[in-house]
Enzyme design. Structure first.
Site, PDB file in Angstrom:
ATOM      1  N   ASP A 100       0.951  -1.340   0.043  1.00 51.75           N
ATOM      2  CA  ASP A 100      -0.059   0.124   0.084  1.00 51.75           C
ATOM      3  C   ASP A 100       0.850   1.121  -0.127  1.00 51.75           C
ATOM      4  O   ASP A 100       0.510   2.095  -0.634  1.00 51.75           O
ATOM      5  CB  ASP A 100      -0.779  -0.092   1.195  1.00 51.75           C
ATOM      6  CG  ASP A 100      -1.875   1.108   1.076  1.00 51.75           C
ATOM      7  OD1 ASP A 100      -2.282   1.641  -0.015  1.00 51.75           O
ATOM      8  OD2 ASP A 100      -2.513   1.437   2.328  1.00 51.75           O
ATOM      9  N   SER A 132      18.925 -10.365  12.458  1.00 49.58           N
ATOM     10  CA  SER A 132      18.837  -8.974  12.965  1.00 49.58           C
ATOM     11  C   SER A 132      19.412  -7.698  12.142  1.00 49.58           C
ATOM     12  O   SER A 132      19.184  -7.019  12.015  1.00 49.58           O
ATOM     13  CB  SER A 132      19.453  -8.737  14.539  1.00 49.58           C
ATOM     14  OG  SER A 132      18.527  -9.734  15.139  1.00 49.58           O
ATOM     15  N   ARG A 241       5.175  -3.646  14.285  1.00 55.10           N
ATOM     16  CA  ARG A 241       5.441  -3.647  15.633  1.00 55.10           C
ATOM     17  C   ARG A 241       4.342  -3.619  16.388  1.00 55.10           C
ATOM     18  O   ARG A 241       3.761  -4.333  17.378  1.00 55.10           O
ATOM     19  CB  ARG A 241       6.491  -2.734  16.293  1.00 55.10           C
ATOM     20  CG  ARG A 241       7.942  -3.156  15.835  1.00 55.10           C
ATOM     21  CD  ARG A 241       8.951  -2.249  16.042  1.00 55.10           C
ATOM     22  NE  ARG A 241      10.156  -2.816  15.338  1.00 55.10           N
ATOM     23  CZ  ARG A 241      11.233  -2.080  15.178  1.00 55.10           C
ATOM     24  NH1 ARG A 241      11.280  -0.804  15.564  1.00 55.10           N
ATOM     25  NH2 ARG A 241      12.388  -2.651  14.463  1.00 55.10           N
TER      26      ARG A 241
END
Length: 379
Positions: A100, A132, A241
């Site tokens: 999007d 990470s 998150r």
């Protein structure tokens, strides 16, 4: 909820999800039956789509509701509380948000409408030598004039084994700093030259290795700009998150309620075990932490809704850190409080433990979240 943090319309939305989950799933045993050896039930996922919930954040022009981060968190929070076995909803929402934000008109139409209609999306970043440290990516995309050729291995790709499309993050250049030269690609999951191999885990069939062997993509498969993949990933961290935080918040609340029901009825030494101070105090602490975490998660969601373009590294990392650490604590303490029954599949705690312990690893480990938070304070 102890605190009135939802509007009447949002509360009605929350109630409708609760009612659906109670009717369609109901018990931990039924949830496990629906999910089989993984964490995803196509049957329940399709029913979520028919309710219009999978397109909650999809713009109306693509068949969605165009709602904000708060409604997204309500959906995920209550779905996980309701034990809905829809493991692909998190990765699909995360991936859809990237399409999007950065996709061209055709890519947005295809991916967003796919999600709203009940399709699944997956994002592939990690590699055997790059977890990470996303800047260490080696899976290579080489331009051949009229398209791209992909070679290399990706790993820990959630739900790729039943995804419709995969958002691949690959290296297009080795020049400059390590976070430069990274690009996003729109990849059909059934494309020739891509082999998807499941990785056995304690959570069942959830994650996969992806092997690209001269996979050819057209030039217009680039999502966003060539070489700007790292910047594009950073722009989506608020959404990612918050999604993870809301899901684990729901898991925490469900584990608490299962445990509370059990210790209120289970008797030892002539009285309910919940009446003993050690458990009474444990539950008081967990209840307080759940309410505090709920306030944090929804406060961050409202902040995102107020300015969707704002980068909120501190707030988003705090939400993910707090909610995932909490879910791990609540589920493990629920198991301990329930004794052997907490380990039995009948009560569902062992399944919630499996869903929670990995949450401190995926989506950026909690060590990385702490590091990000510390840096926002100048440390």
């Amino acid at each position: 909820m102890l605190f009135d943090i939802l509007t009447p319309e949002q509360k009605a939305f929350s109630d409708s999800i609760d009612e659906f989950c109670s009717r369609e799933i109901g018990s931990p045993t039924r949830a496990a039956e629906l999910a089989g050896d993984g964490a995803h039930s196509p049957e329940i996922y399709e029913k979520f789509a028919k309710q219009g919930w999978l397109g909650i954040t999809v713009p109306e022009e693509f068949g969605g509701d165009g709602a904000g981060a708060t409604e997204m968190c309500i959906l995920l929070d209550r779905a996980m509380y309701g034990l809905a076995p829809i493991g692909s909803i998190g990765p699909s929402l995360i991936t859809a948000a990237a399409f999007d934000r950065f996709g061209n008109a055709e890519q947005r139409e295809r991916a967003l409408r796919l999600l709203a209609d009940g399709g699944t999306l997956s994002i592939s970043m990690s590699e055997p030598g790059a977890g990470s440290d996303v800047g260490a990516l080696r899976c290579k995309a080489t331009s051949d004039g009229d398209g791209w050729v992909i070679n290399g291995q990706k790993t820990w790709c959630s739900n790729a084994h039943f995804a419709d499309r995969i958002l691949l993050v690959a290296r297009t250049s080795s020049e400059g700093k390590k976070h430069e030269g990274i690009t996003m690609f729109d990849v059909p999951a059934d494309i020739e030259g891509l082999r998807i191999s499941g990785i056995p885990t304690m959570g069942g069939k959830e994650v996969n290795d992806l092997y690209f062997d001269d996979v050819r993509l057209p030039a217009d498969s680039v999502v966003g700009e060539v070489g700007q993949g790292w910047i594009q990933l950073m722009a989506g961290l608020n959404t990612e998150r918050l999604i993870l935080a809301a899901m684990q918040l729901g898991i925490s609340a469900r584990a608490f309620d299962i445990c509370m029901s059990f210790i209120s009825e289970r008797e030892q030494f002539g009285r309910p075990v919940g009446s003993f101070q050690v458990l009474r105090h444990r539950m008081a602490d967990l209840a307080t932490e759940i309410e505090a975490t709920r306030l944090l998660v929804y406060a961050v969601a409202k902040k995102v809704d107020a300015d969707p373009s704002a980068l909120l590294p501190r707030e988003a990392s705090m939400a993910k850190l707090k909610a995932t650490e909490l879910s791990k604590r609540v589920t493990l303490e629920a198991m301990q409080s329930m004794g052997g029954y907490g380990y039995a599949s009948e009560y569902g705690i062992e399944r919630l433990v499996r869903q929670s312990v990995v949450s401190t690893i995926y989506g950026g480990t909690n060590e990385i979240q702490r590091d990000i938070i510390g840096k926002t304070y100048g440390l």
